[in-house]
Design a protein around this motif. Sequence first.
Motif, short mmCIF file in Angstrom:
data_model
loop_
_atom_site.label_atom_id
_atom_site.label_comp_id
_atom_site.label_asym_id
_atom_site.label_seq_id
_atom_site.Cartn_x
_atom_site.Cartn_y
_atom_site.Cartn_z
N GLU A 1 13.46 2.80 12.80
CA GLU A 1 14.16 2.45 14.03
C GLU A 1 14.33 0.94 14.01
O GLU A 1 13.37 0.21 13.80
CB GLU A 1 13.28 2.80 15.25
CG GLU A 1 13.05 4.27 15.46
CD GLU A 1 14.18 4.93 16.23
OE1 GLU A 1 15.13 4.21 16.63
OE2 GLU A 1 14.11 6.16 16.41
N THR A 2 15.55 0.47 14.22
CA THR A 2 15.74 -0.97 14.35
C THR A 2 16.43 -1.21 15.68
O THR A 2 16.83 -0.25 16.36
CB THR A 2 16.65 -1.53 13.23
OG1 THR A 2 18.01 -1.15 13.51
CG2 THR A 2 16.26 -1.00 11.86
N GLY B 1 19.70 0.51 15.83
CA GLY B 1 19.78 1.94 15.58
C GLY B 1 18.96 2.35 14.37
O GLY B 1 18.23 1.55 13.79
N LYS B 2 19.12 3.63 14.00
CA LYS B 2 18.30 4.17 12.92
C LYS B 2 18.89 3.89 11.55
O LYS B 2 20.11 3.76 11.40
CB LYS B 2 18.18 5.68 13.08
CG LYS B 2 17.38 6.11 14.27
CD LYS B 2 17.35 7.62 14.36
CE LYS B 2 16.45 8.04 15.52
NZ LYS B 2 16.55 9.47 15.78
#
Length: 447
Positions: free
Chosen positions: A90-91, A94-95
Motif C-alpha cells: 500500500e502506498t 495506491g496499491k
Amino acid sequence: NSELDFEKAEEIAMEFDRLVEMEEQVDVIEELLKEEEEDETDMIVRPPVVCVMGHVDHGKTSLLDKIRSSHVTTGEAGGITQHIGAYVVETSNGKITFLDTPGHEAFTSMRMRGAQSTDIAILVVAADDGVMPQTIEAINHAKAAGIEIIVAINKIDKESANIERVKQELIEYELVPEDWGGSTIFCPVSAHTGEGIDELLDMVSLTAEVLELKANPNRKARGIVLEAQLDKGRGPVATVLVQKGTLHVGDAVAIGSAHGKVRAMINDKGKRIKTAGPSTPVEILGLSEVPNAGEVMMVMDSEKEARSVAEKFIAYGREKMLSETKQQLSLDDLFNQIQAGSVKELNIIVKADVQGSVEAVKQSLVKLSNDEVAVKVIHGGVGAITESDVNLAAASNAIIIGFNVRPEPAAKDAASAEKVDLRLYRVIYNAIEDIEAAMKGMLDPEF
Ligand code: GDP
C-alpha cells in the motif's frame, strides 16, 4: 450414447479407412484462451504488476525484501506474512503488486505460453558494479516484451558507489535519464538503508498512471498461475494473479489440465479472503491437480464445464497443442511468411565468441532490412547459447545465430521443444548470405 476419447474415435475411424483430426478441440481451447474485447466503460484502474530484474548479487532479493518489510503492515493479530510468489504494498498513491521471484526466467516462460504477467520492470543495477551481462539480458527481455523499465541504482550507501557511471553505461542500451534528455526514470536506492525506496515506489505509481492500466472487475475472473505445488495437508495449492474480473470462493475454475472449485483463498498476508479483484495475487485451494506456472486460469459457469475444459487439455496434450498453434519462425519458412504478410519483423539473437563479432553481425544484419521486413537484433552477447536465449527467442518469435559458439545442452533441448530455429556458423559472411537468401525465398533447404 457415450462420449469417446480421441484415441478410441481414431481407432474406430481407422476401421473405415478414415482419418480423424483434432481440429475442433484446438479451436475450442483457442477460443477459450482468446482475450475477448471489453467495453471501455466497464474498465476501472487496477494496480500495476511489477517485477524486479538485474544481474546476480545486484540486490534484487534485498530490494524486494526491503519493500515488503517496510510497506506491508503485518498489523492484524498473528499476521505473519506469507511468501506466495507475489505481494501487494500500500502506498500513498495506491496499491502496487510485486512478483516475488527476482529474475526474468519466470516471466519469460510465462510469455512463452502467451501470457503477459508484468506491467513494469524494475531494473536493479549495483552502483559499485555497473552494467553486467545479466543486466543487458534483462533489458532485452523487458524490451522484447514491451514492458516499461524503471532503473533502480542500488547500493548507493557503499563507498565505491558511482551513480553517474551507471547512467553513462546504460545510454548504450537506450535507457537515458530524464535529466540527460531521455525518458527513462532512474532512482538511486539502498536496499540496506531504505534510502530512495519511497521515491522508487512513487515513480512506479506515476508510470502506472501514464500506462493507464485498467481492468473490468465485474466479470468472470481470468488470471495466470505464478507458482504451484502440492502441499501435504492442503493438496494442490496454486498462487494465481487475478488479471481481470473478480475471483470468488466457490468459483469453478479451469487451469490447463487442472480444474476444481475454489475451496479457499489466502492472500499474501496469510489471511483468508472471499474475493480477489484485478492485480491481486491469491493462493487457491481446491484444484484437482497441480497446474503449471504460467498457465491461464479461467472461471467457468459450472464445475462440469471447468472439468470438460480441463479434459480437453488433457486429451489433446498441452505441449502438442502449443506447438501446433504456435507459429515459431524458421529461416526455411521465412519467405512464405513474409509473402503472407505474417512477418514484418525478423527478430534475431546473436551469440558469438568475441564482442567484435557480435557488433559486426549486428550491423550487417540490420542493413538487410527492406520495405517488407525489418531485421532487428533483439539480443546480442558473448558466450554459449543458453536456455535463457532460447526462451527469449521463443517468446519473441526470434531465430538464434551463433558464431564459433555452441548451445548448452539445456538450450539445445529447449530449442527443439519450442521449435526455435538455431543456426551455427563459423564465418559471418555465411550467416548474412543465408538470411539474405531466406528473405528472398532462395535459401537452399537444409539436409
Ligand atoms: P540478488 O542476487 O540480485 O537477489 O542480490 P541480493 O539481494 O542477494 O544481494 C546481494 C548482496 O548485496 C548481499 O550480500 C546483500 O546484502 C548486498 N546488498 C544488497 N543491497 C544492498 C545495498 O543497498 N547496499 C549494500 N551495501 N549491500 C547491498
